[in-house]
Design an enzyme around this catalytic site. Structure first.
Site, mmCIF file in Angstrom:
data_model
loop_
_atom_site.group_PDB
_atom_site.id
_atom_site.type_symbol
_atom_site.label_atom_id
_atom_site.label_comp_id
_atom_site.label_asym_id
_atom_site.label_seq_id
_atom_site.Cartn_x
_atom_site.Cartn_y
_atom_site.Cartn_z
ATOM 1 N N THR A 97 0.816 -1.207 0.000
ATOM 2 C CA THR A 97 0.000 0.000 0.000
ATOM 3 C C THR A 97 0.852 1.260 0.000
ATOM 4 O O THR A 97 0.688 2.131 -0.835
ATOM 5 C CB THR A 97 -0.938 0.028 1.229
ATOM 6 O OG1 THR A 97 -1.589 -1.236 1.334
ATOM 7 C CG2 THR A 97 -1.982 1.130 1.103
ATOM 8 N N ARG A 98 1.775 1.336 0.937
ATOM 9 C CA ARG A 98 2.530 2.581 1.124
ATOM 10 C C ARG A 98 4.006 2.268 1.241
ATOM 11 O O ARG A 98 4.400 1.109 1.321
ATOM 12 C CB ARG A 98 2.094 3.248 2.430
ATOM 13 C CG ARG A 98 0.619 3.488 2.511
ATOM 14 C CD ARG A 98 0.247 4.190 3.790
ATOM 15 N NE ARG A 98 0.337 3.331 4.965
ATOM 16 C CZ ARG A 98 0.107 3.760 6.203
ATOM 17 N NH1 ARG A 98 -0.159 5.019 6.424
ATOM 18 N NH2 ARG A 98 0.173 2.924 7.221
ATOM 19 N N ASP A 134 9.785 -9.061 3.013
ATOM 20 C CA ASP A 134 9.396 -8.399 4.271
ATOM 21 C C ASP A 134 9.311 -9.416 5.405
ATOM 22 O O ASP A 134 9.766 -9.166 6.527
ATOM 23 C CB ASP A 134 8.079 -7.611 4.117
ATOM 24 C CG ASP A 134 6.913 -8.434 3.571
ATOM 25 O OD1 ASP A 134 7.131 -9.558 3.076
ATOM 26 O OD2 ASP A 134 5.766 -7.937 3.650
#
Ligand SMILES: Nc1ncnc2c1ncn2[C@@H]1O[C@H](COP(=O)(O)OP(=O)(O)OP(=O)(O)O)[C@@H](O)[C@H]1O
Ligand SMILES: CC(C)(CO)[C@@H](O)C(=O)NCCC(=O)O
Ligand SMILES: [K+]
Length: 244
Positions: free
Chosen positions: A10-11, A96
């Site tokens: 998303t960001r 991640d």
């Protein structure tokens, strides 16, 4: 100083580190990437290294513009990590999740660890006391649940996050909030209970964009650290320097 950058789905989140201390945090959209990094590097001219973990559609090329100013490290599966990867498909494991697992391994040595990242997706990652990364789970995050209900039905409105009044929702809106928020909380409490039933002792690290919202609502007491991924990124980089 180093600049760490986490490109999520998303960001983008970034932090400047002096040793192991965060000097400043940043959050921005993907289309602002170059502009924002430029601004950060202008403010922190002592940055010598830029460390990136990307699960989004942003590749190494996006950072090459900064190559003259500092060293770029775009983490991949080929890098050294401080755990034994027991995932059956290690090459498809999100970078991640690898960084989170590395941070958990380095920060909490010789114990079982469960990392829960409540972001676009919720990810669960378990690293045992012998530093074996076992895997975990991937499920839709809070906002994704609201959006999915709206996008894949004819009659459900798109709502934004609100705490449900009761688990029995007595209107469409309340029913959606109950389903999304309570479902999210029950899922996580349920997973924690399952791990507890199988491992006598482990620590839980809770992070991601929804971590603070979640921490207050869990039956299990857990402290949220929304900076855990960026902290882990800086530690993974340090580990890489020490072990390459
Ligand atoms: N401004 C915002 N934009 C999007 N999500 C937000 C925002 N503020 C809070 N959130 C919450 O954060 C969650 C997304 O988490 P996060 O920002 O960590 O995701 P991300 O940037 O995609 O990272 P990752 O892909 O690593 O999960 C959403 O479910 C939403 O409820
Ligand atoms: C699950 C996400 C989207 C969470 O950011 C990311 O870690 C990812 O794209 N993972 C790839 C699949 C896997 O981890 O097995
Ligand atoms: K996530």
């Amino acid at each position: 100083m180093i600049l760490t950058v986490d490109v999520g789905n998303t960001r983008i989140k970034a932090a400047v580190f002096e040793g192991s201390t965060v000097v400043e945090n940043f959050v921005f959209e993907k289309n602002e990437l170059e502009k924002k990094i430029k601004k950060i590097l202008k403010k922190f001219q002592n940055c010598s290294d830029l460390v990136v973990a990307s699960v989004g559609n942003i590749e190494k090329q996006s950072f090459l513009a900064f190559e003259k100013e500092l060293n770029i490290h775009f983490l991949t599966h080929e890098d050294v990590f401080p755990f034994n990867n027991k995932y059956a498909t290690p090459k498809t494991l999100g970078i991640d999740r690898m960084v989170l697992a590395a941070g958990a391994t380095l920060q909490f040595p010789k114990q079982n660890r469960l990392v829960i990242d409540a972001g676009t997706c919720i990810t669960y990652d378990f690293i045992d006391e012998k530093d074996n990364y076992l895997g975990g789970a991937i499920s839709p995050g809070l906002r994704l649940r609201y959006e999915a209900l709206h996008n894949f039905t004819a009659r459900l409105p798109l709502l934004t996050l609100e705490s449900p009044e009761h688990y029995i929702g007595n209107s469409t809106k309340e029913a959606i909030h109950s389903g999304v928020v309570n479902g999210f909380v029950y899922e996580i409490d349920g997973f924690i209970d399952e791990y507890r039933a199988n491992f006598s002792n482990f620590i839980i690290i809770l992070t991601g964009g929804d971590a603070d919202f979640l921490a207050k609502r869990l039956k299990n007491t857990i402290f949220a650290n929304s900076n855990f991924l960026l902290e882990s990124l800086s530690q993974t980089f340090q580990y890489k320097i020490d072990n390459d």
